[in-house]
Design a protein around this motif. Structure first.
Motif: not given
Length: 513
Positions: A373-384
Motif C-alpha cells: 500500500s505504501w507506494q500507492q499512497l506516496a504516489t497519490d500524495v505526490h500528485f496532490e
C-alpha cells in the motif's frame, strides 16, 4: 534417501549455499512487495549515520546505508544485505553444528534450519534480525573453538562477532552473560575467567562505549525504550495473560513450523532435568539458547512478549536437536518435521501465486497487503502536492500518526524528502522526536498528512502557520473507511514542538522542587 541427501550436503555445501542464495535473490528482486514499516524506518535512520538510535544500536542502519550508497534508494537494494548475511549465517551455522556433533548432524541441522519459515523472512526483510542472527552464530562458532579446541585466537574472533551482534541488538548482551555462567559452572574451564574471558569481552566493551555515549547525550532513550518492553503498565486480567501467551506461542509455531518448534522446546525442557548428564559441549549449547527460550516462554505468561525475541536462542536449540537425532532420538519425528517445514517454506515463497490463484489478493485474508500500500499512497500524495504547490523545494512534509507513515513517505515519495513527525503527547516516541524539528523552514509551507479530519488536527499545529487548509483526501489502500487527509500549512511561524515543551516544563518543576 535422507542419508544420501545428508552426504551430498557435506560434500557439496558451497553448491547448496549458492543455490539458496540464487533462490533468495530471485524472490527478493521478483516479488514486488513494498518495504514494511520497520524497513523504511531503518532506511530513514541510514540517511543519518550515527552511533545509536532511539530503539536500537546502529548496525542495521549502517548496512542499509552502505547498500543504498552503492546502488541507490530502491526497495530491493534496502533488502540486499540480507542475501549476504543469510549466506554467511548458513555457512557458520553448518560449521558450528559440525564442530559440535559431526558432519551428519551438521547436514541435518542445516536441513532443519532451511525448513523454518523464519529463515525465509529473516533473509528477506531487512530488519535487525538478519545481522543479529549472522553475528550470533559466528560468536557461537568461535566460542566453541576457544572453549573446546583450545584455539587462543578464537577468543578475540568470538569477541568481535559478539560486538557486531551487540551493535545489531541489545539482546546480544546474553552472550557474555551465559558464557560467564558456563565458565563459573564448568570446573575444567573455570581458569578461562582469569584472562581469556576478558579478552573476549574487550571488543564488546569497545562497541558499547559509543552506544553509551550517544545515549548519555540523548537522555538514555534507547534504555528507556527497552525498559518499556518489560513489566505490565496497566491492569491485565488472567484471561489477557493467557491470550498473550497463546498468541506468542502461535507466533513461534508459525515461524519455526509447528513440529520443529515443539521438538526444540522439548529438547530444551530435557536440559532442565538432565543438565548434569549432558556433556560440557551440550551444556554450553543449552545455556546459549534453549534455557533462554524457556525463559521467554515463561515471561510470555506474565506479560506481552514480542514474537521475535527468542529467535536467536533457537539457533543452538536446533543444533542440539540435530545432535540428538544423530544418536538415534526422534528419527521418524524429525523426518515428519522436515516435510511439514518445507511445505510451509514453499508456501511462503509462492504465497503471491497462491493468493492470485485463490482470488485472495488484496483481500482481508491477504497477509502481503501491508507490503503493497505504501507506494500507492506516496504516489497519490505526490500528485496532490504537485497540484497544491508545484515548487516542492519551498515546502516540507509533516506526518501525523505512526512513525511508519513518516518513513514510508520519505522512502516512496519520488524526491525522498526528509519527513518530520508531530508527536502531540510531548513524549519521545520514535527517532523522529530525537532528531531536530523543521525550525529551519520558518516562513515556508508544509504538507501535513494523516488520517485525522481537520477537527482532529492538534490546534497548536494549525496555529503554527498563517493559514491551514485541507487540500485533498487520499484513499487509504489498507482501510477504505479511514482515508488520509493532506493539509497545506502556509508560512510556518514557529514549530510547536511538544517534546521540547514537555522537557521545559519538567525542568521548571525540578528547579522549583
Amino acid at each position: 534417501m535422507l542419508e544420501k541427501v545428508l552426504r551430498w550436503i557435506d560434500t557439496h555445501l558451497p553448491s547448496l549455499l549458492i543455490a539458496v542464495l540464487l533462490l533468495r535473490a530471485g524472490f527478493l528482486f521478483g516479488n514486488g512487495l513494498n518495504l514494511i514499516g520497520d524497513e523504511s524506518y531503518y532506511w530513514d535512520w541510514s540517511r543519518r549515520p550515527d552511533w545509536c538510535y532511539y530503539s536500537k544500536p546502529p548496525m542495521v542502519a549502517w548496512l542499509i546505508g552502505a547498500a543504498t550508497w552503492l546502488f541507490g534508494d530502491y526497495t530491493p537494494v534496502v533488502r540486499l544485505p540480507t542475501l549476504l548475511l543469510g549466506t554467511i549465517f548458513l555457512f557458520y551455522f553448518h560449521a558450528t553444528a559440525k564442530a559440535f556433533f559431526g558432519a551428519r548432524a551438521a547436514a541435518m541441522a542445516l536441513l532443519l534450519m532451511l525448513a523454518t519459515p523464519i529463515n525465509v523472512l529473516a533473509n528477506f526483510l531487512m530488519t535487525i534480525d538478519a545481522p543479529l542472527y549472522c553475528f550470533w552464530v559466528m560468536a557461537l562458532y568461535y566460542l566453541r573453538r576457544a572453549l573446546f579446541d583450545q584455539d587462543a585466537k578464537a577468543w578475540l574472533w568470538a569477541g568481535c562477532a559478539s560486538a557486531a551482534a551487540l551493535l545489531s541488538k541489545q539482546a546480544a548482551i546474553a552472550l557474555p552473560v551465559m558464557l560467564l555462567i558456563f565458565l563459573a559452572y564448568e570446573p575444567k574451564r573455570r581458569h578461562y575467567l582469569k584472562r581469556e574471558y576478558w579478552l573476549y569481552l574487550l571488543p564488546m566493551l569497545l562497541a558499547a562505549v559509543p552506544i553509551l555515549w550517544w545515549n548519555q547525550q540523548h537522555d538514555w532513550v534507547m534504555f528507556g525504550h527497552s525498559k518499556g518492553h518489560f513489566g505490565t503498565h496497566e491492569a491485565t486480567s488472567l484471561t489477557q495473560h493467557f491470550q498473550h501467551a497463546r498468541d506468542f506461542m502461535l507466533y513461534q509455531l508459525l515461524l519455526l513450523s509447528p513440529v520443529i518448534c515443539i521438538l526444540v522446546i522439548w529438547t530444551s525442557l530435557q536440559g532442565v532435568w538432565g543438565f548434569k548428564r549432558l556433556s560440557a559441549e551440550q551444556q554450553f549449547l543449552w545455556l546459549m539458547g534453549p534455557v533462554l527460550v524457556l525463559a521467554i516462554l515463561l515471561l510470555s505468561l506474565l506479560q506481552k512478549v514480542q514474537g521475535n525475541w527468542p529467535m536467536p536462542f533457537y539457533i543452538s536449540g536446533l543444533i542440539l536437536l540435530a545432535g540428538s537425532w544423530a544418536v538415534g532420538v526422534w528419527k521418524k519425528t524429525v523426518k515428519f518435521a522436515l516435510g511439514f517445514g518445507y511445505v510451509m517454506v514453499m508456501m511462503t515463497y509462492i504465497l503471491p501465486v497462491l493468493l492470485q490463484a485463490f482470488d485472495l489478493k488484496d483481500t482481508a485474508l491477504d497477509p502481503t497487503k501491508r507490503f503493497k500500500s505504501w507506494q500507492q499512497l506516496a504516489t497519490d500524495v505526490h500528485f496532490e502536492r504537485l497540484i497544491a504547490q508545484p515548487n516542492l523545494d519551498d515546502a516540507f512534509i509533516v506526518a501525523l500518526g505512526h512513525r511508519y507513515l513518516a518513513s514510508e513517505l520519505g522512502f516512496y515519495l519520488p524526491d525522498h524528502p526528509q519527513v518530520y513527525r508531530y508527536e502531540e503527547s510531548g513524549q519521545v516516541a520514535s527517532q523522529y522526536e530525537v532528531w531536530p524539528g523543521p525550525e529551519k523552514y520558518l516562513g515556508k509551507n508544509a504538507f501535513i498528512i494523516g488520517e485525522r479530519p481537520e477537527e482532529g488536527v492538534p490546534q497548536a499545529l494549525k496555529e503554527a502557520f498563517n493559514r491551514f487548509r485541507l487540500v485533498a483526501e487520499v484513499e487509504n489502500p489498507n482501510n477504505p473507511n479511514s482515508p488520509y487527509f493532506v493539509y497545506l500549512g502556509e508560512n510556518l511561524r514557529a514549530w510547536p514542538d511538544p517534546v521540547k515543551q514537555a522537557a521545559t516544563k519538567e525542568k521548571h518543576a525540578a528547579s522549583k522542587n
